[in-house]
Design an enzyme around this catalytic site. Structure first.
Site, PDB file in Angstrom:
ATOM      1  N   ASP A 106      -7.974  -5.032  -0.903  1.00  0.00           N
ATOM      2  CA  ASP A 106      -8.347  -5.867  -2.052  1.00  0.00           C
ATOM      3  C   ASP A 106      -8.067  -7.344  -1.859  1.00  0.00           C
ATOM      4  O   ASP A 106      -8.515  -8.160  -2.670  1.00  0.00           O
ATOM      5  CB  ASP A 106      -7.594  -5.364  -3.299  1.00  0.00           C
ATOM      6  N   HIS A 111       0.859  -1.200   0.000  1.00  0.00           N
ATOM      7  CA  HIS A 111       0.000   0.000   0.000  1.00  0.00           C
ATOM      8  C   HIS A 111       0.884   1.234   0.000  1.00  0.00           C
ATOM      9  O   HIS A 111       1.993   1.217   0.516  1.00  0.00           O
ATOM     10  CB  HIS A 111      -0.900   0.004   1.261  1.00  0.00           C
TER      11      HIS A 111
HETATM   12  C1  SDX Z   1      -5.886   0.349  -3.220  1.00  0.00           C
HETATM   13  O1  SDX Z   1      -4.064   4.736  -1.817  1.00  0.00           O
HETATM   14  C2  SDX Z   1      -5.070   4.118  -1.368  1.00  0.00           C
HETATM   15  O2  SDX Z   1      -5.595   4.461  -0.308  1.00  0.00           O
HETATM   16  C3  SDX Z   1      -5.606   2.985  -2.245  1.00  0.00           C
HETATM   17  C4  SDX Z   1      -6.704   2.143  -1.632  1.00  0.00           C
HETATM   18  C5  SDX Z   1      -7.971   2.936  -1.462  1.00  0.00           C
HETATM   19  O3  SDX Z   1      -8.777   2.583  -0.571  1.00  0.00           O
HETATM   20  O4  SDX Z   1      -8.208   3.845  -2.275  1.00  0.00           O
HETATM   21  O5  SDX Z   1      -6.300   1.627  -0.371  1.00  0.00           O
HETATM   22  C6  SDX Z   1      -7.069   0.961  -2.542  1.00  0.00           C
HETATM   23  O6  SDX Z   1      -5.577   0.724  -4.319  1.00  0.00           O
HETATM   24  C7  SDX Z   1      -5.078  -0.688  -2.486  1.00  0.00           C
HETATM   25  C8  SDX Z   1      -3.822  -1.172  -3.283  1.00  0.00           C
HETATM   26  C9  SDX Z   1      -4.300  -2.208  -4.307  1.00  0.00           C
HETATM   27  N1  SDX Z   1      -3.200  -2.565  -5.206  1.00  0.00           N
HETATM   28  C10 SDX Z   1      -2.620  -3.784  -5.143  1.00  0.00           C
HETATM   29  O7  SDX Z   1      -2.900  -4.657  -4.310  1.00  0.00           O
HETATM   30  C11 SDX Z   1      -1.579  -4.029  -6.233  1.00  0.00           C
HETATM   31  C12 SDX Z   1      -0.369  -4.715  -5.608  1.00  0.00           C
HETATM   32  N2  SDX Z   1       0.266  -3.744  -4.746  1.00  0.00           N
HETATM   33  C13 SDX Z   1       1.286  -2.978  -5.329  1.00  0.00           C
HETATM   34  O8  SDX Z   1       1.386  -2.890  -6.695  1.00  0.00           O
HETATM   35  C14 SDX Z   1       1.823  -1.848  -4.485  1.00  0.00           C
HETATM   36  O9  SDX Z   1       1.941  -2.260  -3.199  1.00  0.00           O
HETATM   37  C15 SDX Z   1       1.108  -0.532  -4.548  1.00  0.00           C
HETATM   38  C16 SDX Z   1       0.801  -0.113  -5.942  1.00  0.00           C
HETATM   39  C17 SDX Z   1      -0.140  -0.595  -3.762  1.00  0.00           C
HETATM   40  C18 SDX Z   1       2.075   0.457  -3.959  1.00  0.00           C
HETATM   41  O10 SDX Z   1       3.180   0.437  -4.856  1.00  0.00           O
HETATM   42  P1  SDX Z   1       4.534   1.110  -4.508  1.00  0.00           P
HETATM   43  O11 SDX Z   1       4.260   2.534  -4.141  1.00  0.00           O
HETATM   44  O12 SDX Z   1       5.541   0.869  -5.558  1.00  0.00           O
HETATM   45  O13 SDX Z   1       4.933   0.343  -3.195  1.00  0.00           O
HETATM   46  P2  SDX Z   1       6.144   0.727  -2.376  1.00  0.00           P
HETATM   47  O14 SDX Z   1       6.829   1.972  -2.846  1.00  0.00           O
HETATM   48  O15 SDX Z   1       5.709   0.684  -0.958  1.00  0.00           O
HETATM   49  O16 SDX Z   1       7.136  -0.513  -2.738  1.00  0.00           O
HETATM   50  C19 SDX Z   1       8.223  -0.742  -1.923  1.00  0.00           C
HETATM   51  C20 SDX Z   1       8.815  -2.058  -2.390  1.00  0.00           C
HETATM   52  C21 SDX Z   1       9.200  -2.090  -3.870  1.00  0.00           C
HETATM   53  O17 SDX Z   1      10.257  -3.019  -3.973  1.00  0.00           O
HETATM   54  P3  SDX Z   1      11.825  -2.462  -3.918  1.00  0.00           P
HETATM   55  O18 SDX Z   1      11.941  -1.473  -5.055  1.00  0.00           O
HETATM   56  O19 SDX Z   1      11.961  -1.801  -2.550  1.00  0.00           O
HETATM   57  O20 SDX Z   1      12.670  -3.702  -4.082  1.00  0.00           O
HETATM   58  O21 SDX Z   1       7.841  -3.124  -2.225  1.00  0.00           O
HETATM   59  C22 SDX Z   1       7.624  -3.750  -3.476  1.00  0.00           C
HETATM   60  C23 SDX Z   1       7.991  -2.743  -4.530  1.00  0.00           C
HETATM   61  O22 SDX Z   1       8.349  -3.419  -5.739  1.00  0.00           O
HETATM   62  N3  SDX Z   1       6.193  -4.104  -3.550  1.00  0.00           N
HETATM   63  C24 SDX Z   1       5.733  -5.299  -3.884  1.00  0.00           C
HETATM   64  C25 SDX Z   1       4.348  -5.217  -3.774  1.00  0.00           C
HETATM   65  N4  SDX Z   1       4.009  -3.974  -3.395  1.00  0.00           N
HETATM   66  C26 SDX Z   1       5.159  -3.287  -3.259  1.00  0.00           C
HETATM   67  N5  SDX Z   1       6.368  -6.447  -4.255  1.00  0.00           N
HETATM   68  C27 SDX Z   1       5.564  -7.505  -4.520  1.00  0.00           C
HETATM   69  N6  SDX Z   1       4.230  -7.501  -4.423  1.00  0.00           N
HETATM   70  C28 SDX Z   1       3.577  -6.366  -4.068  1.00  0.00           C
HETATM   71  N7  SDX Z   1       2.264  -6.349  -3.994  1.00  0.00           N
END
Ligand code: SDX
Length: 429
Positions: free
Chosen positions: A363, A306
């Protein structure tokens, strides 16, 4: 605590005011930064930038806290009533009996679609993405309700909100029936808000769908948990469009488009498709975790991580419990729930997820509960939109009522070519 931040740049010292809210991070007010220093700030995904002041929702990502108008999200779970949460978010207080009755009546009075909009559905391909239908239909409400294109007073906001919130169900149900090749079921005024949606989705002529209290509670809870979430991607989209004085229908239609993305509201579909792949044997939970950690693979563990929560999303916790409760009430099991639990167990004990503070988000379990209710997978993100619509309206209204609000116009750091001259065609390579 200081109410000023000091910036030292090129030998000059500049003081900037610090803004504090009721709680949450204090903010450096940089509205005069460029005028004072020629500097702008750079925060590409705006993760460190406050878009506005708001009184509607508070999220503490570190502590896993979510409150609507100060009320912790957990306190809505006992007797979930989505319509009273709609009123709370839009008008700032829990409705009294009269307000709730009047608003419920207004929703009932506005549940039908204009026949011109209803007839549009016959030209929509049966495999059209439901979020495309929803966004187009919300925009087209502007054809049929032009009196609400310029909402100036609170009464017209209530009227416009009622049309959007009531009709979004009918639009969603008609999109679902179109994709299933089934006849449309008209809304039935005897049903309450959520029960009417289920009636329109699942009843067939001469056989009315029976909404059990357990299922009605489950869908009310689902919509409540999705109702608002500060300045997430789709809500800030609604604010951006609304900041240009665009009407409420257009602003919410834009929110639908942002929510459609698989990184945002579209994740609930991706989670189910991921769980189905595991169940079908195409991939094991352990392989899923390995793929999610492998940067060479485009795969992410959908439903995890998130932008704000660095803790278990409180909504995911409530949804997980709701899945257990509803399946027990229905005397059913869903293998996907067992797989989801296994994935959560593996992820929460894996250093990659622990170090990055990646937890289940809203989700991860929502799709399993939607399946239990009988909602088709292609309608999951539409259900997210039905839940989030009141939050979008509340945030749009808050910005619309703010006399200091201006059109959103961020700046950039330009990295393109310095000044060059135009090259006539005859001189090009
Ligand atoms: C919603 O903003 C809100 O409030 C949204 C929401 C709402 O109510 O409106 O809560 C609803 O959209 C929830 C999120 C739903 N999306 C997903 O479940 C998709 C999977 N999650 C990700 O794609 C991701 O976690 C995000 C998009 C939600 C956040 O992406 P970021 O900003 O890139 O995450 P981050 O910067 O915290 O990542 C840090 C690290 C990265 O790796 P490194 O570069 O440090 O090696 O964590 C990794 C990311 O690649 N990472 C994941 C991951 N989420 C983050 N790796 C694997 N699987 C994941 N799901």
């Amino acid at each position: 605590m200081s109410d000023k931040a000091t910036l030292i740049y090129e030998g000059r010292t500049i003081e900037l005011p610090v803004v504090r809210g009721t709680e949450g991070n204090p903010a450096i007010d940089i509205s005069r930064l460029r005028a004072k220093t020629g500097l702008i700030t750079y925060d590409p995904s705006l993760a460190n930038t406050g878009l506005c002041r708001s009184e509607i929702t508070f999220v503490d990502g570190e502590e896993g806290i979510l409150r609507y108008r100060g009320i912790p999200i957990e306190q809505f779970t006992k007797r979930p009533d989505f319509v009273e949460v709609i009123w709370l978010l839009i008008f700032g207080h829990l409705p009294n009996k009269e307000e709730l009755a009047e608003f419920s009546t207004l929703l009932t009075e506005n549940e039908l679609l204009h026949e011109g909009l209803r007839h549009q559905f016959q030209y929509i391909p049966v495999d059209a993405p439901p979020m495309a239908i929803l966004s187009a239909a919300l925009t087209s409400l502007a054809f049929f309700h032009q009196e609400f294109l310029a909402v100036e007073d609170i009464e017209s906001v209530i009227q416009a909100a009622a049309r959007l919130i009531s009709k979004v169900r009918t639009i969603a149900a008609f999109a679902c029936r179109r994709s299933l090749g089934l006849p449309f079921m008209f809304p039935d005024p005897k049903f309450r808000y959520c029960a009417n949606l289920l009636h329109m989705m699942f009843s067939i002529p001469y056989k009315q769908y029976v909404v059990t209290p357990e299922i009605e509670d489950a869908i009310n809870l689902l919509f409540i948990l999705h109702a608002d979430h500060e300045q997430n991607c789709s809500t800030s989209t609604v604010r951006t469009v609304g900041s240009a004085q665009a009407n409420l229908f257009a602003s919410c239609a834009a929110g639908v488009c942002a929510l459609w993305g698989p990184l945002h509201g579209g994740a609930n579909v991706e989670v189910i498709e991921m769980l189905n792949r595991i169940q079908a044997g195409g991939i094991s939970p352990e392989q899923c975790i390995r793929d999610a950690k492998n940067k060479d693979k485009p795969f992410r563990l959908y439903g995890f991580g998130h932008r704000v929560y660095r803790h278990y999303d409180p909504r995911a916790k409530i949804l997980k419990d709701a899945c257990d409760r509803v399946f027990a009430q229905l005397h059913r099991k869903d293998p996907l729930l067992d797989i989801a639990r296994k994935l959560e167990e593996l992820a929460l004990t894996d250093p990659y997820f622990i170090e990055r503070k990646l937890f289940p988000n809203v989700d991860f379990y929502s799709g399993i509960l939607l399946r239990a209710i009988g909602i088709p997978t292609n309608m999951f993100t539409v259900c997210f939109a039905i839940g989030r619509l009141p939050g979008w309206i509340a945030q749009w209204k808050e910005q619309h009522a703010d006399p200091t609000a201006k059109i959103l116009r961020p700046r950039q750091v330009y990295t393109g070519p310095a000044k060059v001259d135009y090259v006539p065609m005859s001189e090009r390579a």
